[in-house]
Write a protein that holds these residues in place. Sequence first.
Motif, mmCIF file in Angstrom:
data_model
loop_
_atom_site.group_PDB
_atom_site.id
_atom_site.type_symbol
_atom_site.label_atom_id
_atom_site.label_comp_id
_atom_site.label_asym_id
_atom_site.label_seq_id
_atom_site.Cartn_x
_atom_site.Cartn_y
_atom_site.Cartn_z
ATOM 1 N N ALA A 51 73.420 -66.366 4.173
ATOM 2 C CA ALA A 51 72.333 -66.571 5.134
ATOM 3 C C ALA A 51 72.605 -67.796 6.005
ATOM 4 O O ALA A 51 72.123 -67.879 7.141
ATOM 5 C CB ALA A 51 71.007 -66.727 4.400
ATOM 6 N N PRO A 54 76.040 -66.705 9.345
ATOM 7 C CA PRO A 54 75.962 -65.362 9.917
ATOM 8 C C PRO A 54 77.278 -64.865 10.498
ATOM 9 O O PRO A 54 77.546 -63.662 10.491
ATOM 10 C CB PRO A 54 74.880 -65.507 11.001
ATOM 11 C CG PRO A 54 74.798 -66.979 11.283
ATOM 12 C CD PRO A 54 75.119 -67.651 9.995
ATOM 13 N N GLN A 58 79.420 -61.066 9.157
ATOM 14 C CA GLN A 58 79.881 -59.941 9.970
ATOM 15 C C GLN A 58 81.320 -59.540 9.659
ATOM 16 O O GLN A 58 81.739 -58.432 10.001
ATOM 17 C CB GLN A 58 79.772 -60.302 11.460
ATOM 18 C CG GLN A 58 78.359 -60.602 11.921
ATOM 19 C CD GLN A 58 78.333 -61.078 13.365
ATOM 20 O OE1 GLN A 58 79.286 -60.885 14.127
ATOM 21 N NE2 GLN A 58 77.234 -61.709 13.749
#
Length: 344
Positions: A51, A54, A58
């Motif tokens: 968290a 980010p 991905q």
Amino acid sequence: MSDRSRIAVDAMGGDGGLAVMLAGVACACRQYDDVNYLLVGDEAAIREGLANHPNLAQHSEIVHAPDVIGGDDKPSQAIRRAKTTSMGIAIDCVKQGRATAAVSAGNTGALMAMAKLSLRTMRGIDRPALAALLPTLGDNDCVMLDLGANTECDARNLVQFAVMGAAYARTTLELDAPRVALLNIGSEDQKGTGEIRDAAQMLRAAPHLPMKFTGFVEGDRLSRGEHDVIVCDGFSGNIALKTAEGTARFVADLLKRAFRSSVRSKVGFLISRPATELLRDHLDPNNHNGAVFLGLNGLVVKSHGSANERGVATAIGNAAKMVRADLTRRIVEDLRHFEAKAAA
């Protein structure tokens, strides 16, 4: 995930634990845009940690591992738990082809034992060797091996280390013909053990290899930048490495103490600060982090346990560079060429 190269990271290893490892991988993710990551460890904890990163989320996939290898675990204990630990599963990802390399900051002995058992040594190699980059006064770092994987080595082992170290130097330092030397107690031909002298004779008789054998080097010349690859047994190499690291810390601490000793010294520090910052950066082990086990059928990189996020990113960067250069194939080809010439 795309078809980009994948690096499996033991997210639970290292002194700083998950937070430092994730921060390091996130840092590497920003630097190397051709790599994806398998984050191996406690799935819930990793997901929570992502968290804060980010960009990494991905380009990564979580591989759950319910157990962790501790710093005090013996290699024999670690091997029995390989299938459930983050370290063991990361190595297995390389074996299964899910990852192109594995990186761990965990227990060195356990990592070596599990990597050797899982990946096996490549054909033509009797023993794997632990290699790392050391800072020098030259334009490049130098490769040193073995750094602790093998306490005793014969001449054949040392020659194999030289071949592997030269291939690593060509890959990491981008050198066409690395200068290779054997660590010894003197530079004269008659100095050293029989194994070292025999290895030197074998290397002198192999001018066809993509390296330049420069003879013997003593310990006080390791950081001069006169050699690109330093070869030794693991006992000597580990002592030399720890001595060099301790000396670097000693010099840094001595400078701090000197600059704090008086008002005049503090003023001198402000004047010389650019030079001292350059020295600190050059000696910072985080800028040279990432030792590799050479001679295995797969790439496994050992990050220093105390590495910060920058150090972890450096280790990952070294792994990515070795993957792109197909280091394992280069070593196989060099060994095949050496053995063919030696048999002729």
